[in-house]
Design a protein around this motif. Structure first.
Motif, PDB file in Angstrom:
ATOM      1  N   GLU A 101     -11.967   0.764  -6.025  1.00  0.00           N
ATOM      2  CA  GLU A 101     -10.723   1.226  -6.642  1.00  0.00           C
ATOM      3  C   GLU A 101     -10.635   0.793  -8.107  1.00  0.00           C
ATOM      4  O   GLU A 101     -10.176   1.547  -8.952  1.00  0.00           O
ATOM      5  N   GLU A 112      -4.042   5.700  -0.564  1.00  0.00           N
ATOM      6  CA  GLU A 112      -3.215   4.487  -0.418  1.00  0.00           C
ATOM      7  C   GLU A 112      -2.445   4.515   0.906  1.00  0.00           C
ATOM      8  O   GLU A 112      -2.256   3.488   1.550  1.00  0.00           O
ATOM      9  N   GLN A 157     -11.414  -2.622  -2.916  1.00  0.00           N
ATOM     10  CA  GLN A 157     -10.834  -2.863  -4.241  1.00  0.00           C
ATOM     11  C   GLN A 157     -11.888  -2.818  -5.340  1.00  0.00           C
ATOM     12  O   GLN A 157     -11.562  -2.473  -6.483  1.00  0.00           O
ATOM     13  N   GLU A 192       0.846  -1.202   0.000  1.00  0.00           N
ATOM     14  CA  GLU A 192       0.000   0.000   0.000  1.00  0.00           C
ATOM     15  C   GLU A 192       0.885   1.257   0.000  1.00  0.00           C
ATOM     16  O   GLU A 192       0.562   2.250  -0.656  1.00  0.00           O
ATOM     17  N   ASN A 233      -3.105  -5.363  -7.117  1.00  0.00           N
ATOM     18  CA  ASN A 233      -3.304  -5.211  -5.670  1.00  0.00           C
ATOM     19  C   ASN A 233      -4.477  -6.061  -5.183  1.00  0.00           C
ATOM     20  O   ASN A 233      -4.421  -6.635  -4.093  1.00  0.00           O
ATOM     21  N   GLU A 264      -4.151  -1.622  -9.781  1.00  0.00           N
ATOM     22  CA  GLU A 264      -5.263  -1.958  -8.881  1.00  0.00           C
ATOM     23  C   GLU A 264      -5.615  -3.442  -8.984  1.00  0.00           C
ATOM     24  O   GLU A 264      -5.903  -4.082  -7.973  1.00  0.00           O
ATOM     25  N   HIS A 304      -5.365  10.281  -4.638  1.00  0.00           N
ATOM     26  CA  HIS A 304      -5.382   8.821  -4.594  1.00  0.00           C
ATOM     27  C   HIS A 304      -4.163   8.281  -3.837  1.00  0.00           C
ATOM     28  O   HIS A 304      -4.254   7.282  -3.125  1.00  0.00           O
ATOM     29  N   HIS A 363      -4.680   3.342   3.506  1.00  0.00           N
ATOM     30  CA  HIS A 363      -4.770   1.868   3.497  1.00  0.00           C
ATOM     31  C   HIS A 363      -3.588   1.283   4.259  1.00  0.00           C
ATOM     32  O   HIS A 363      -3.729   0.328   5.018  1.00  0.00           O
TER      33      HIS A 363
HETATM   34 FE1  FEO Z   1      -4.916   0.366  -1.611  1.00  0.00          FE
HETATM   35 FE2  FEO Z   1      -5.541   1.083  -4.584  1.00  0.00          FE
HETATM   36  O1  FEO Z   1      -5.588  -0.106  -3.195  1.00  0.00           O
END
Ligand code: FEO
Length: 188
Positions: free
Chosen positions: A139, A59, A136, A26, A106, A103, A55, A62
């Motif tokens: 995202e 992250e 997600q 992240e 991830n 994405e 964005h 996160h």
């Molecule tokens: Fe933390 Fe874009 O996922």
């Protein structure tokens, strides 16, 4: 007499490592979007840059969620070096395709941690990871929307006029995509 210190780490060694690795991923994502944002700004696309910078901040949030969770479960947080972001995109189209691919990658990593928690029957971690599974979806939707927008603008052949309106549009685009779970028949 030797006293044994009670183990209060509620995470297995493997899950502790997987959660730490995801935390680093992240942080890496934050660096990637920071780097792409700086690149976009240097191309004269301040709106796209702004979107990517916001964005990047998401992250980092996160990352913090994972830090907090590992600590809450009595685990050890291991902060390591973050890999460098990839090379600059070649175009806005390329940038958005890379954002989408990132994405998707991830999501794959998150599924692997959720799967591990499931197989270890660590339901607390499994439950925690469901937040990321849901996030997600948003995202990926956000990234898909970027690809739709650049496609309409002409993809690789987008002219400066359509890029300009896309840039203005993204300046104000909210960070969160509408969630499918919130849809109703009245308000699809
Ligand atoms: Fe933390 Fe874009 O996922």
């Amino acid at each position: 007499m030797k006293t044994k210190i009670m183990n209060t780490n509620r995470l297995s060694k493997t899950l502790e490592k997987a959660l730490n690795d995801q935390m680093t991923k992240e942080a890496h994502a934050a660096q990637i979007f920071l780097s792409y944002g700086a690149w976009a700004d240097s191309q004269g696309c301040g709106g796209i840059a702004n979107f990517l910078f916001r964005h990047s901040g998401e992250e980092r949030n996160h990352m913090m969620k994972l830090v907090e969770y590992i600590l809450k479960r009595g685990g050890k947080v291991t902060v390591t070096a973050i890999p460098a972001p990839p090379a600059d995109p070649k175009s806005i189209n390329d940038c958005f395709e890379k954002v989408f691919q990132h994405e998707v990658d991830n999501t794959t990593a998150i599924y692997a941690v959720a799967k591990m928690a499931h197989s270890e029957e660590d339901w607390a971690t499994w439950n925690f990871m469901q937040w990321f599974v849901k996030e997600q979806i948003e995202e990926e939707t956000l990234a898909m929307n970027l690809i739709d927008k650049i496609k309409i603008a002409g993809g690789e052949n987008a002219n400066s006029h359509s890029l300009y309106s896309l840039d203005r549009d993204l300046e104000k685009t909210p960070d969160d995509a509408e969630s499918a779970e919130d849809a109703t028949t009245e308000n699809p």
